[in-house]
Design a protein around this motif. Sequence first.
Motif, PDB file in Angstrom:
ATOM      1  N   GLY A  26       3.479  12.319   2.173  1.00  0.00           N
ATOM      2  CA  GLY A  26       2.735  13.414   1.609  1.00  0.00           C
ATOM      3  C   GLY A  26       1.208  13.066   1.619  1.00  0.00           C
ATOM      4  O   GLY A  26       0.406  13.892   1.481  1.00  0.00           O
ATOM      5  N   GLY A  27       0.780  11.757   2.089  1.00  0.00           N
ATOM      6  CA  GLY A  27      -0.632  11.416   2.549  1.00  0.00           C
ATOM      7  C   GLY A  27      -1.167  11.973   3.769  1.00  0.00           C
ATOM      8  O   GLY A  27      -0.294  12.219   4.477  1.00  0.00           O
ATOM      9  N   SER A  28      -2.351  12.085   3.828  1.00  0.00           N
ATOM     10  CA  SER A  28      -3.083  12.629   5.056  1.00  0.00           C
ATOM     11  C   SER A  28      -3.721  11.497   5.874  1.00  0.00           C
ATOM     12  O   SER A  28      -4.029  10.732   4.825  1.00  0.00           O
ATOM     13  CB  SER A  28      -3.794  13.931   4.751  1.00  0.00           C
ATOM     14  OG  SER A  28      -4.890  13.451   3.740  1.00  0.00           O
ATOM     15  N   ALA A  29      -3.965  11.583   6.897  1.00  0.00           N
ATOM     16  CA  ALA A  29      -4.642  10.669   7.675  1.00  0.00           C
ATOM     17  C   ALA A  29      -5.281  11.578   8.838  1.00  0.00           C
ATOM     18  O   ALA A  29      -4.825  12.578   9.185  1.00  0.00           O
ATOM     19  CB  ALA A  29      -3.880   9.857   8.153  1.00  0.00           C
ATOM     20  N   VAL A  49      -0.248  11.804  22.689  1.00  0.00           N
ATOM     21  CA  VAL A  49       0.246  10.833  21.864  1.00  0.00           C
ATOM     22  C   VAL A  49      -0.661  10.453  20.630  1.00  0.00           C
ATOM     23  O   VAL A  49      -1.715  10.262  20.824  1.00  0.00           O
ATOM     24  CB  VAL A  49       0.547   9.438  22.515  1.00  0.00           C
ATOM     25  CG1 VAL A  49       1.331   8.393  21.382  1.00  0.00           C
ATOM     26  CG2 VAL A  49       1.505   9.835  23.532  1.00  0.00           C
ATOM     27  N   SER A  50      -0.156  10.885  19.526  1.00  0.00           N
ATOM     28  CA  SER A  50      -0.902  10.549  18.172  1.00  0.00           C
ATOM     29  C   SER A  50      -0.426   9.067  17.730  1.00  0.00           C
ATOM     30  O   SER A  50       0.497   8.772  17.480  1.00  0.00           O
ATOM     31  CB  SER A  50      -0.558  11.473  16.932  1.00  0.00           C
ATOM     32  OG  SER A  50      -1.144  11.140  15.957  1.00  0.00           O
ATOM     33  N   LEU A  51      -1.778   8.471  17.748  1.00  0.00           N
ATOM     34  CA  LEU A  51      -1.849   6.974  17.400  1.00  0.00           C
ATOM     35  C   LEU A  51      -1.950   6.494  16.066  1.00  0.00           C
ATOM     36  O   LEU A  51      -2.634   7.193  15.328  1.00  0.00           O
ATOM     37  CB  LEU A  51      -2.615   5.897  18.380  1.00  0.00           C
ATOM     38  CG  LEU A  51      -2.957   6.119  19.827  1.00  0.00           C
ATOM     39  CD1 LEU A  51      -4.269   5.723  20.288  1.00  0.00           C
ATOM     40  CD2 LEU A  51      -1.487   6.117  20.411  1.00  0.00           C
ATOM     41  N   SER A  52      -0.992   5.841  15.439  1.00  0.00           N
ATOM     42  CA  SER A  52      -0.932   5.290  13.908  1.00  0.00           C
ATOM     43  C   SER A  52      -0.474   4.052  13.744  1.00  0.00           C
ATOM     44  O   SER A  52       0.243   3.434  14.679  1.00  0.00           O
ATOM     45  CB  SER A  52      -0.404   6.412  13.330  1.00  0.00           C
ATOM     46  OG  SER A  52       0.968   6.402  13.510  1.00  0.00           O
ATOM     47  N   THR A  55       3.922   0.218  11.235  1.00  0.00           N
ATOM     48  CA  THR A  55       4.462  -1.012  11.068  1.00  0.00           C
ATOM     49  C   THR A  55       5.937  -0.929  10.176  1.00  0.00           C
ATOM     50  O   THR A  55       6.859  -1.711  10.230  1.00  0.00           O
ATOM     51  CB  THR A  55       3.751  -2.058  10.641  1.00  0.00           C
ATOM     52  OG1 THR A  55       3.121  -1.730   9.435  1.00  0.00           O
ATOM     53  CG2 THR A  55       2.632  -2.535  11.478  1.00  0.00           C
ATOM     54  N   ASP A  56       5.811   0.148   9.238  1.00  0.00           N
ATOM     55  CA  ASP A  56       6.974   0.387   8.162  1.00  0.00           C
ATOM     56  C   ASP A  56       7.840   1.272   8.936  1.00  0.00           C
ATOM     57  O   ASP A  56       8.847   1.327   8.256  1.00  0.00           O
ATOM     58  CB  ASP A  56       6.397   0.908   6.959  1.00  0.00           C
ATOM     59  CG  ASP A  56       5.663   2.262   7.067  1.00  0.00           C
ATOM     60  OD1 ASP A  56       4.986   2.500   8.132  1.00  0.00           O
ATOM     61  OD2 ASP A  56       5.454   3.041   6.187  1.00  0.00           O
ATOM     62  N   MET A  57       7.788   1.605  10.249  1.00  0.00           N
ATOM     63  CA  MET A  57       8.747   2.783  10.813  1.00  0.00           C
ATOM     64  C   MET A  57       9.878   1.834  11.745  1.00  0.00           C
ATOM     65  O   MET A  57       9.119   0.820  12.331  1.00  0.00           O
ATOM     66  CB  MET A  57       7.982   3.633  11.490  1.00  0.00           C
ATOM     67  CG  MET A  57       7.449   4.558  10.498  1.00  0.00           C
ATOM     68  SD  MET A  57       6.646   6.098  11.297  1.00  0.00           S
ATOM     69  CE  MET A  57       8.055   6.991  12.224  1.00  0.00           C
TER      70      MET A  57
END
Length: 88
Positions: A26-29, A49-52, A55-57
């Motif tokens: 629910g957080g935004s970036a 491609v949306s870069l983010s 590391t937790d995925m």
Amino acid sequence: VDPASDEQHALEAPLLRRASVVDAHGGSARNYVVTMWLTLGDNRARVEVSLSENTDMPYPLVIGRNLLTDVAIVDVSRRHTLEHPAVP
């Protein structure tokens, strides 16, 4: 990642835009968006491609339904059904 050697390589691409996204918690970036070529089986397409920092995925790239529309049927009971494509 190079499928033949499993080596990671740094890539650069021009920035297309920044996009507001909502994560699974629910957080935004605001993510950077670039275009790149993506090969899925015999299909090759230029995609945004949306870069983010994922590391937790469990997967480094999530492919959405917009790319898969009219290209693939997804059977969630099967995994890794395609061979690594030849690099063009």
